[in-house]
Write a protein that holds these residues in place. Structure first.
Motif, short mmCIF file in Angstrom:
data_model
loop_
_atom_site.label_atom_id
_atom_site.label_comp_id
_atom_site.label_asym_id
_atom_site.label_seq_id
_atom_site.Cartn_x
_atom_site.Cartn_y
_atom_site.Cartn_z
N GLN A 62 34.08 46.46 23.12
CA GLN A 62 34.31 45.26 23.93
C GLN A 62 35.41 44.37 23.38
O GLN A 62 36.15 43.76 24.14
N ILE A 71 38.79 45.67 24.55
CA ILE A 71 38.97 46.12 25.93
C ILE A 71 40.14 45.44 26.63
O ILE A 71 40.77 46.01 27.51
N PHE A 72 40.44 44.20 26.21
CA PHE A 72 41.60 43.51 26.80
C PHE A 72 42.81 43.49 25.88
O PHE A 72 43.82 42.84 26.18
N TYR A 95 29.41 48.09 39.83
CA TYR A 95 29.72 48.41 38.43
C TYR A 95 29.99 47.13 37.63
O TYR A 95 30.34 46.09 38.19
N THR A 96 29.91 47.25 36.32
CA THR A 96 30.13 46.07 35.47
C THR A 96 31.62 45.77 35.28
O THR A 96 32.47 46.65 35.41
N GLY A 97 31.89 44.55 34.91
CA GLY A 97 33.25 44.17 34.54
C GLY A 97 33.74 44.96 33.35
O GLY A 97 34.94 45.25 33.23
N LEU A 98 32.84 45.32 32.46
CA LEU A 98 33.24 46.09 31.28
C LEU A 98 33.80 47.45 31.69
O LEU A 98 34.86 47.87 31.20
N LYS A 137 34.99 48.24 34.63
CA LYS A 137 36.22 48.02 35.41
C LYS A 137 37.39 47.72 34.47
O LYS A 137 38.51 48.20 34.68
N ALA A 138 37.13 46.94 33.43
CA ALA A 138 38.20 46.60 32.48
C ALA A 138 38.73 47.86 31.78
O ALA A 138 39.93 47.99 31.51
N LEU A 143 38.72 50.91 33.13
CA LEU A 143 39.46 51.65 34.16
C LEU A 143 40.78 50.97 34.51
O LEU A 143 41.76 51.62 34.86
N ASP A 144 40.79 49.62 34.40
CA ASP A 144 42.03 48.88 34.68
C ASP A 144 43.16 49.25 33.72
O ASP A 144 44.33 49.00 34.02
N TYR A 157 44.18 52.14 33.02
CA TYR A 157 44.94 53.30 33.52
C TYR A 157 46.06 52.86 34.45
O TYR A 157 45.90 51.89 35.19
N PRO A 158 47.14 53.61 34.45
CA PRO A 158 48.14 53.39 35.49
C PRO A 158 47.63 53.96 36.82
O PRO A 158 46.57 54.61 36.85
N LEU A 166 36.29 53.51 43.78
CA LEU A 166 37.12 53.08 42.64
C LEU A 166 37.66 54.28 41.88
O LEU A 166 38.85 54.35 41.54
N LEU A 222 41.70 56.04 41.62
CA LEU A 222 42.41 56.45 40.40
C LEU A 222 42.78 57.94 40.42
O LEU A 222 43.32 58.45 39.44
#
Lengths: 175, 175, 175, 175
Positions: free
Chosen positions: C46, C49-50, C81-84, C86-87, C89-90, C92-93, C124, C128
């Protein structure tokens, strides 16, 4: 001031429990004598639903589009609204429900499809320009014995929501 | 009477165009001096977003939940809202945005993901109890030179929607 | 031939029941010694993650994108799904999971959010570029005592689906 | 070995461009003489679509459910599939398309509704038990002059996806 209310029922079988849920919701939303209600049971219009042009269908479409509030109610088929309801809505041009406040209602056999009104029916109505100021209402058909209690709770939340939005409109927009 | 307005921006980069779109929308929704605005740029809070407990995050969550209107704005990542915005919303308990009027805004590179605000962000906010009285607003980032025109149209539609819903609330619910 | 399998768990709490559901699903999908499994418990990552760039996260993203099959598993937060997750998966290009076969799994407290894996997580993953050859799997957390039975049924359906799709590939594409 | 392929077109107007897109996709998916194709243009069956029972409709439903691959194609109405297609699908019992591989196709006027096949039509088919091993295909109607190029790219991605899934089936499941 009388509120113009419509109920549109997308059950291929007439006089369904879904219709009953929708009209009960209207009764809990507004005080008697403050609204005019028209119920459109699409089961009665299946043979015309794909006819083009159709005076009968055009009149129904127009009545709904001119309503202040419309409850769109359906049994859940394949996790979402029925083809019958969609076929009715397909008759509108883009933005054909602009400015109409709408409440999406789906009935289902159990909780499995609870998300249907919010993820499927609400976005469809919004695409048409309708305003959906709250959660979609999902009603488990086996709970007809608790219909008043469950519908009253949903109506209460919607009335509270109306007041919250009205606060943003401000007094000047209440004309 | 002052309207309490929040803008929550889910862009991992601070001071984004998305933030600008959201604050511009607020300016077009309400007359000057009729509202208090707090802008929460989640980019500034990424290191705390998964901390539990967190006074900083709790204060932000509470401020948003106590707002009359919140614009939730995000760039489009993978056709939907960002993980950063979702992580912020995940901090709420069930129904944590009950009674809050919310406007979902997504910005994107082209029209491909236009449906995102209505099919993804709006249902998420509604799940939390928020009231979304209109279309989600999708803004193509290359149109920043037309921001005032485009945002004014969206704001105008929302103000019209507020008035439509207010009509249903009736005078007695305006307390 | 060894199948490269990953499990990605989006629960902010480590070693969750959700992780157990996902790994049990893998055990039911493939015979022992026919696959390599890597479990990525995002709870352990966590703080990164950002972070951008991040060698740690890049290595995880790459491992997942190079897998033959990935189970993405999450508890249900706000009907999705959780923000975690999604973050993660975000990072990825666009098209970053092209060619990866994926199974979406959500766990929840009751049936209310059963539609989540199919209407939220699957689209989602597909966005991708992942291939989701079947229903999302929703697991009610209170049924951990029946985990083998329920997971076996889901695995059986997925294996049947693999065979159906393989029939279309034809013998020539089995290289 | 012959692949049994169906195309189901949900356009209320017969012989539409949407039908052409769907059949062209099939031509790009499989080599000549390797498949049998049946095209069901629902425009020809509108008067029967709500009839119950109906031998005509039952035969169509059965043919589709027994296919190896089905392309479901529709123009975009209100951001999603038509009521006509939904009415056809509503005739199935739960899980009525179990084991059928399906490709969702929507045509539209511009990119605005690009997400429709993946967020609306694919979940509907999956709910019925169909296997959707890839992205929904969205075709902008004004690009009919590029139909071969665009459809070839979509077909190529699907064929690649079939091979990826086939790898998981393993040689033993190819019977």
């Amino acid at each position: 001031m009388t509120v113009k209310v419509s109920v549109v029922v997308g059950n291929p079988k007439p006089q369904s429990r879904t219709l009953k849920v929708a009209t009960t919701l209207v009764e809990h939303l507004f005080a008697d004598d403050t609204y005019d209600l028209k119920v459109i049971d699409l089961a009665d219009h299946q043979s015309e639903i794909f006819a083009w042009p159709s005076e009968e269908m055009s009149a129904l479409n127009a009545h709904v589009a001119e309503s202040d509030l419309v409850v769109f109610a359906c049994p859940t088929y394949k996790a979402t609204y029925t083809g019958l309801l969609k076929a009715f809505l397909d008759r509108y041009p883009a933005n054909g429900l602009a400015g109409v406040v709408a409440i999406p209602v789906l009935t289902g056999a159990d909780l499995t499809h609870s998300m249907g009104p919010t993820v499927n029916l609400a976005p469809l109505l919004v695409e048409l320009g309708a305003i959906v100021p709250g959660r979609g209402f999902y009603f488990v058909a086996s709970q007809m014995d608790k219909i008043d209690e469950l519908v009253a709770a949903a109506a209460s939340e919607y009335r509270s929501n109306f007041a919250k939005v009205a606060f943003l409109a401000g007094p000047g927009d209440m004309s």
